[in-house]
Design an enzyme around this catalytic site. Structure first.
Site, mmCIF file in Angstrom:
data_model
loop_
_atom_site.group_PDB
_atom_site.id
_atom_site.type_symbol
_atom_site.label_atom_id
_atom_site.label_comp_id
_atom_site.label_asym_id
_atom_site.label_seq_id
_atom_site.Cartn_x
_atom_site.Cartn_y
_atom_site.Cartn_z
ATOM 1 N N LYS A 196 0.861 -1.190 0.000
ATOM 2 C CA LYS A 196 0.000 0.000 0.000
ATOM 3 C C LYS A 196 0.893 1.235 0.000
ATOM 4 C CE LYS A 196 -3.471 2.492 2.708
ATOM 5 N NZ LYS A 196 -4.295 2.493 3.925
ATOM 6 N N LYS A 249 -2.308 -1.399 -3.674
ATOM 7 C CA LYS A 249 -3.181 -0.232 -3.555
ATOM 8 C C LYS A 249 -2.345 1.038 -3.658
ATOM 9 C CE LYS A 249 -6.428 1.996 -0.401
ATOM 10 N NZ LYS A 249 -7.057 2.041 0.904
HETATM 11 ZN ZN LIG Z 1 -5.567 4.008 8.141
#
Ligand SMILES: [Zn+2]
Length: 325
Positions: A196, A249
């Protein structure tokens, strides 16, 4: 006259039937996870200003929403709470009567077979908006791990099928796996937000979920988008820690990372098509600059071509409608 070419690709593209016969990516209802914002105290639904077509749903409207999604063919949801009970640590997340536990129970009661991915973080539940315990303006990794364990057990008890830690603390997968096993939830999985990135594409989500930072940024815990190898390594470490599924992501700008993870594991990999990616297509379509349906479907095929097994997207219900046409 005709040229002596080494190969004529146009033979494989001559008509739609041939193109469909040899296509290697097919989108189906099994590919999508729908993220839902559930707001405490809200009556009915309210459309997001920054994300046209995306609604925050009140708890009293959640059962009807889930019923509608299940009928449409949505098989998995990721739940995000919009909390009005915030404190320094986000203690509502491990309260058995807190928002996370309540919304999971509503979904399970309404559609027992709907797969629930419970996002596990604190930014929507802390007054400062950071993803963990703040000590001297710095998020403490290991104190946050202890709280993630409590939150994970609470979500599992309420009925979550997968815990999806997005806090980006080191060791979060191992800590959650240990806690779940110790509490007897061996069958509850961990979908790790394993790669992420500290991206500016989360902006519209933060508005919709009411979790903007009061100060600072998240660069000390989310991945630096200038470093492919470290992002890949972070996913590999999550496998060692016991992740059942991985995630990249955002999605569109990180297809290289998605493909890299795909080539290094046989575990399922998800791509998160985040709020900023949704907003870019939606606002361009509203301005008449893009054909929304065609660009969305092209984007989803790109995720799958790069190796995604699942795509988490705000477009999920709309895509299922388009696929039926
Ligand atoms: Zn968070």
């Amino acid at each position: 006259m005709s040229f002596d070419l080494p190969f004529r690709f146009r033979r494989l593209r001559k008509n739609k039937t041939i193109r469909d016969l040899i296509s290697r990516v097919e989108l189906t209802a099994n590919d999508f996870v729908y993220p839902i914002f559930v707001e405490e105290g809200l009556e009915g639904r309210a459309e997001s200003d920054s994300l046209p077509g995306v609604f925050r749903v009140g708890e009293t409207a959640l059962a009807a929403e889930i019923n509608m999604l299940w009928e449409k063919g949505i098989k998995a949801v990721m739940l995000f709470g919009v909390s009005h009970h915030k404190d320094e640590e986000g203690s509502d997340t491990w309260d058995e009567e807190g928002l996370i536990a309540r919304m999971i129970r509503i979904v399970k009661d309404q559609a027992p077979d709907m797969v629930i991915m419970a996002d596990a973080c604190f930014c929507q539940y802390t007054t400062h908006g950071h993803c963990g315990v703040l000590i001297n303006d710095h998020v403490d990794n290991d104190l946050t791990l202890e709280n993630l364990q409590k939150q994970a057990i609470n979500a599992a008890e309420a009925g979550a099928d997968f815990i999806a830690p997005s806090a980006m603390m080191d060791g979060q997968v191992m800590a959650i796996r240990d806690a779940l096993d110790e509490a007897g939830f061996e069958d509850v999985g961990v979908l790790s937000y394993s790669s992420k990135f500290a991206s500016d594409l989360y902006g519209p989500f933060r508005g919709a979920a009411g979790c903007s930072l009061k100060q600072g940024d998240r660069k000390a815990y989310q991945a630096d988008y200038r470093h492919y190898e470290l992002a890949l390594e972070e996913s590999m470490v999550d496998i060692e820690e016991g992740a059942d599924m991985l995630m990249v992501k955002p999605g569109t700008l990180y297809l290289d990372v998605l493909k890299g993870i795909r080539e290094n594991t046989s575990l399922p990999v998800a791509a998160y098509h985040v709020s900023g990616e949704y907003a870019m297509i939606k606002h361009a379509a509203l301005a008449g600059a893009l054909d929304e349906k065609k660009v969305v479907l092209e984007t989803m095929v790109a995720f799958k071509r790069a190796g995604a097994d699942l795509v988490i997207t705000y477009y999920a219900p709309q895509i299922l409608d388009w696929l039926k046409d």
